[in-house]
Design an enzyme around this catalytic site. Structure first.
Site, PDB file in Angstrom:
ATOM      1  N   GLU A 462     -34.050 -15.448   5.490  1.00 42.95           N
ATOM      2  CA  GLU A 462     -33.074 -16.495   5.175  1.00 42.95           C
ATOM      3  C   GLU A 462     -33.726 -17.807   4.759  1.00 42.95           C
ATOM      4  OE1 GLU A 462     -32.797 -14.343   7.651  1.00 42.95           O
ATOM      5  OE2 GLU A 462     -30.947 -13.292   7.143  1.00 42.95           O
ATOM      6  N   HIS A 532     -21.811 -11.214  15.084  1.00 45.59           N
ATOM      7  CA  HIS A 532     -21.047 -11.155  13.833  1.00 45.59           C
ATOM      8  C   HIS A 532     -19.764 -11.975  13.944  1.00 45.59           C
ATOM      9  CE1 HIS A 532     -23.677  -7.628  13.656  1.00 45.59           C
ATOM     10  NE2 HIS A 532     -23.654  -7.808  12.360  1.00 45.59           N
TER      11      HIS A 532
END
Ligand SMILES: Cc1ncc(C[n+]2csc(CCOP(=O)(O)OP(=O)(O)O)c2C)c(N)n1
Ligand SMILES: [Mg+2]
Length: 732
Positions: A462, A532
């Site tokens: 990322e 999530h």
């Protein structure tokens, strides 16, 4: 802010082959000695408390002058670190400009008094503003190199365009340009270093990585940072690289190494890695004392390899300069340095009134009402048939995808990358497969429509995604990248907060990195669990320089994403996963130019009794709650959907609260230190006289979201808990 390229630099100081002339050797010595003397003068000024910090480039001069003379200022691109004084002097930054930064002057061209000395930046010379964070710059160099290559393959993308950021972001590039980035050997322990090597190698990018190995990272010796003590051995198997491990205290060896490295890069063969062994004759900085952790013998051995002394000996040995001539040259430089420091000490200081300048773009205001356009009724998206998709209500996922298609068609500077965002990295498969297009399919069809050099998968890293986006954006491109899940944004946090959001302010408006980061966020998924379902938007609204957008329905998502892409600021664009395909908030395709300004809340339900300020997935839940409160308890709730969290629409909040005198701020994120705390505090502060009851907040429990739906329901705000809060507040 115009900087003159140093007239002191001798043209032709670096021949591609053949002997260096005496004049060239003297010039190299002059630059090295000048660098040392600027350091010495700064050290004096620090001791006199006329400046506030000092870090020197002592011991690294040969390596840096070699690099500078092998490359071209204002043509190649430079991503240095704090030791790179000699590099910057040799590229053309003047001693006076360095002292202006040291005193924190208004006229400091690198930062206007915002950054410590040795935090280089010069637009004319292509030195991109650098932070104190070790190693972040290497990913910028990679993105910069990719941008250069993109422009040579897409010359149409260079053109200016009115009506968006391109009006203010000029592009320059050269087909054979190179990006140089420098870092210490200790900094090679950072993951970003390996991420940068990964991409530079894989994509054969013209980046020179210069490792300035002085054997220490503050007090930590090289063998603690680098297994085996030699970074060259560890990186040796990266494909496409040119490698050189050299004596970084011998200027000619350094120059030759960088010339070979640049030739490899310019020829399109890939990146280069120049590992120079240099010394650190002064301590890490003036805040450090290396006698506390280095033996006397070791320090003496370093002193014997001092590059300045070595170069001086060579000039004498080869009869290029006599002792008297060296003394005369050094005295001349001393006088120049002293005079430059004196001038800097007289320079005007930055006005306090200017502190907020350049937090955001001064050229393009994304809150301007002129941005607003109405949806085009009956619009049909290019490439879609009217009957199939044209006017039927479409989901938020559909309309985000439509916006990306339209904007990529509209603006050739847009590129899209991230994890799994491409349709298929192996292009050969595209003829027979439907394509992935993102784990939530938000980027579906973009690669097929716009090609693999505009839409591609990045490695699973990322920081690499955001760091490269910064590099791309500083070159005037518009990266629209995806972080696959908000839960995994954290490796990129460093790049977002310390680089992306700060580039403009810290360089006093010289540089900016207006990239867009799309981030699926949030819970209410049933089984999303801890990793999530996270929220956490207040961590980003707490970062000046970053716009934060959080739409709750398809039309807003489409119009706000367009504004995000066309604007001149970095934007974090949150997309609630639960809302992607909900029946709630669908809308017809609004046309390719539909845009909503930032900072304009929407009144999704007018009401008279209570104001409920919210955003994201709480909007439909608040609507359910308000209907119930009306039906069962006769309470008329007004719901404001903020739509953008930075900036946010204070006027809309204040107008509603003045009308209702009762207010709840509700969000999905945890209650404590959440986004609502700031809004509630401001209401209490500025609207106290208008309130008939305390400001109430609704948020998740102060924990993460659990997997078992029973627990998830209890953790996150629900319509029932909102109804309860509405009743309580009415009764107050
Ligand atoms: C991300 C980050 N962590 C820690 C620091 C504090 N720090 C500044 S310089 C430094 C050592 C760097 O050593 P090296 O990379 O070898 O460079 P050198 O100073 O020796 O040239 C550290 C730990 C920082 N600036 N950034
Ligand atoms: Mg070091």
């Amino acid at each position: 802010m115009g900087l003159a390229v140093s007239t002191a630099r001798v043209p032709g100081a670096a021949p591609d082959s053949g002997q260096l002339t005496p004049q060239q050797l003297i010039e190299i010595y002059r630059l090295m000695f000048l660098s040392r003397r600027v350091d010495d003068r700064e050290i004096l000024l620090k001791r006199q408390q006329k400046i506030y910090f000092q870090v020197s480039g002592a011991g690294h001069e040969a390596l840096q002058v070699g690099a500078a003379l092998a490359l071209r200022p204002g043509y190649d691109w430079f991503f240095p670190y704090y030791r790179d004084r000699a590099l910057c002097l040799a590229l053309g930054v003047t001693p006076e400009e360095m002292f202006l930064q040291a005193v924190g002057a208004a006229t400091d061209p690198a930062s206007g008094g915002r950054q410590m000395p040795a935090h280089w930046s010069s637009r004319p010379l292509h030195i991109v503003s650098t932070s104190s964070s070790t190693t972040t710059q290497v990913l910028h160099a990679v993105g910069c190199a990719e941008a250069g290559r993109y422009f040579s393959h897409h010359p149409e993308a260079v053109a200016k365009a009115e009506g968006d950021y391109r009006a203010f972001r000029d592009v320059e590039f050269h087909d054979d340009e190179v990006a140089l980035t420098c870092l210490g050997e200790g900094s090679t322990s950072q993951g970003e270093f390996w991420e940068a090597l990964n991409t530079a190698s894989n994509r054969k990018l013209p980046v020179i990585f210069c490792i300035e190995d002085n054997g220490y990272a503050i007090s930590v010796p090289v063998e603690v940072n680098t297994p085996g003590g030699n970074i060259s051995k560890l990186v040796a198997n990266f494909p496409n690289f040119h490698f050189a491990e050299i004596d970084g205290t011998d200027a000619e060896i350094c120059l030759r190494a960088f010339q070979a490295a640049a030739a490899h890069c310019r020829a399109g063969n890939g990146p280069a890695f120049v590992h120079g062994h240099c010394v650190r004759p002064y301590s890490h900085s003036l805040s450090d004392d290396d006698k506390l952790y280095r033996s006397a013998a070791e320090r003496e051995a370093d002193a014997m390899r001092d590059p300045i002394a070595k170069m001086q000996m060579r000039l004498l040995r080869e009869g290029i300069l006599s002792v008297d001539e060296i003394n005369a040259l050094e005295q001349q430089l001393d006088r120049e340095v002293a005079a430059a420091a004196e001038r800097a000490l007289e320079a005007p200081l930055p006005p306090v009134s200017g502190i907020s300048r350049h937090v955001y773009s001064e050229d393009l205001n994304p809150t301007s009402a002129s941005i607003a356009t109405e949806p085009t009724k009956g619009a049909v998206q290019a490439g879609k048939s009217a009957s199939a998709k044209g006017n039927a209500p479409r989901t938020m996922a559909d309309l985000i995808n439509a916006c990306l298609h339209d904007e990529m068609r509209h603006d050739p500077r847009i590129i899209v990358f991230g994890e799994d965002v491409a349709d298929a990295s192996r292009e050969g498969a595209l003829a027979e497969v439907k394509g992935k297009g993102g784990v939530f399919k938000l980027t579906a069809g973009l690669q097929a429509a716009f090609g693999s050099d505009r839409v591609f998968n990045s490695p699973l890293a990322e920081a690499n995604i955001v760091g490269q986006a910064v590099g791309y954006a500083t070159r005037g491109m518009k990266p629209v990248v995806e972080i696959q899940f908000f839960d995994y944004i954290w490796p990129a946090m460093h790049q977002i907060r310390n680089e992306l959001a700060l580039m403009r302010w810290r360089s006093n408006g010289e540089w900016a990195s207006p990239a867009v980061i799309r981030v699926p966020i949030g819970g209410y998924l049933t089984g999303g669990a801890i990793y999530h379902s996270q929220s956490g938007e207040s961590l980003f609204t707490h970062t000046p320089g970053l716009r934060v957008v959080f739409p709750s329905n398809a039309l807003d998502a489409n119009g706000l994403l367009r504004t995000a892409i066309r604007c001149d600021d970095p934007v974090l664009f949150f997309e609630h996963k639960r809302l992607y395909r909900e029946a709630y908030g669908r809308a017809s395709y609004p046309g390719p130019d539909f845009a909503i300004p930032f900072g304009k809340a929407s009144i999704v339900r007018p009401g008279a009794d209570i104001t409920l300020v919210t955003y994201g997935a709480v909007v439909p839940r608040a609507l359910q709650a308000a209907d119930k409160a009306q039906r069962e308890h006769g309470i008329d709730v007004e719901i404001l959907d903020l739509r953008t969290l930075n900036p946010y629409d204070w006027e809309a909040i204040a107008t509603s609260v003045r009308k209702t005198s009762r207010v709840i701020v509700a969000h999905e994120d945890m209650l404590s230190w959440g986004y609502g705390a700031e809004i509630a505090a401001r209401i209490a502060d500025e609207l106290f006289d208008d309130l008939d009851a305390p400001v109430r907040r609704i948020g998740a429990m102060d924990t993460f979201v659990a997997y078992q739906p029973l627990l998830e329901d209890a953790i996150l705000p629900q319509p029932a808990s909102i109804v309860k809060a509405i009743q309580d507040l009415r009764a107050y």
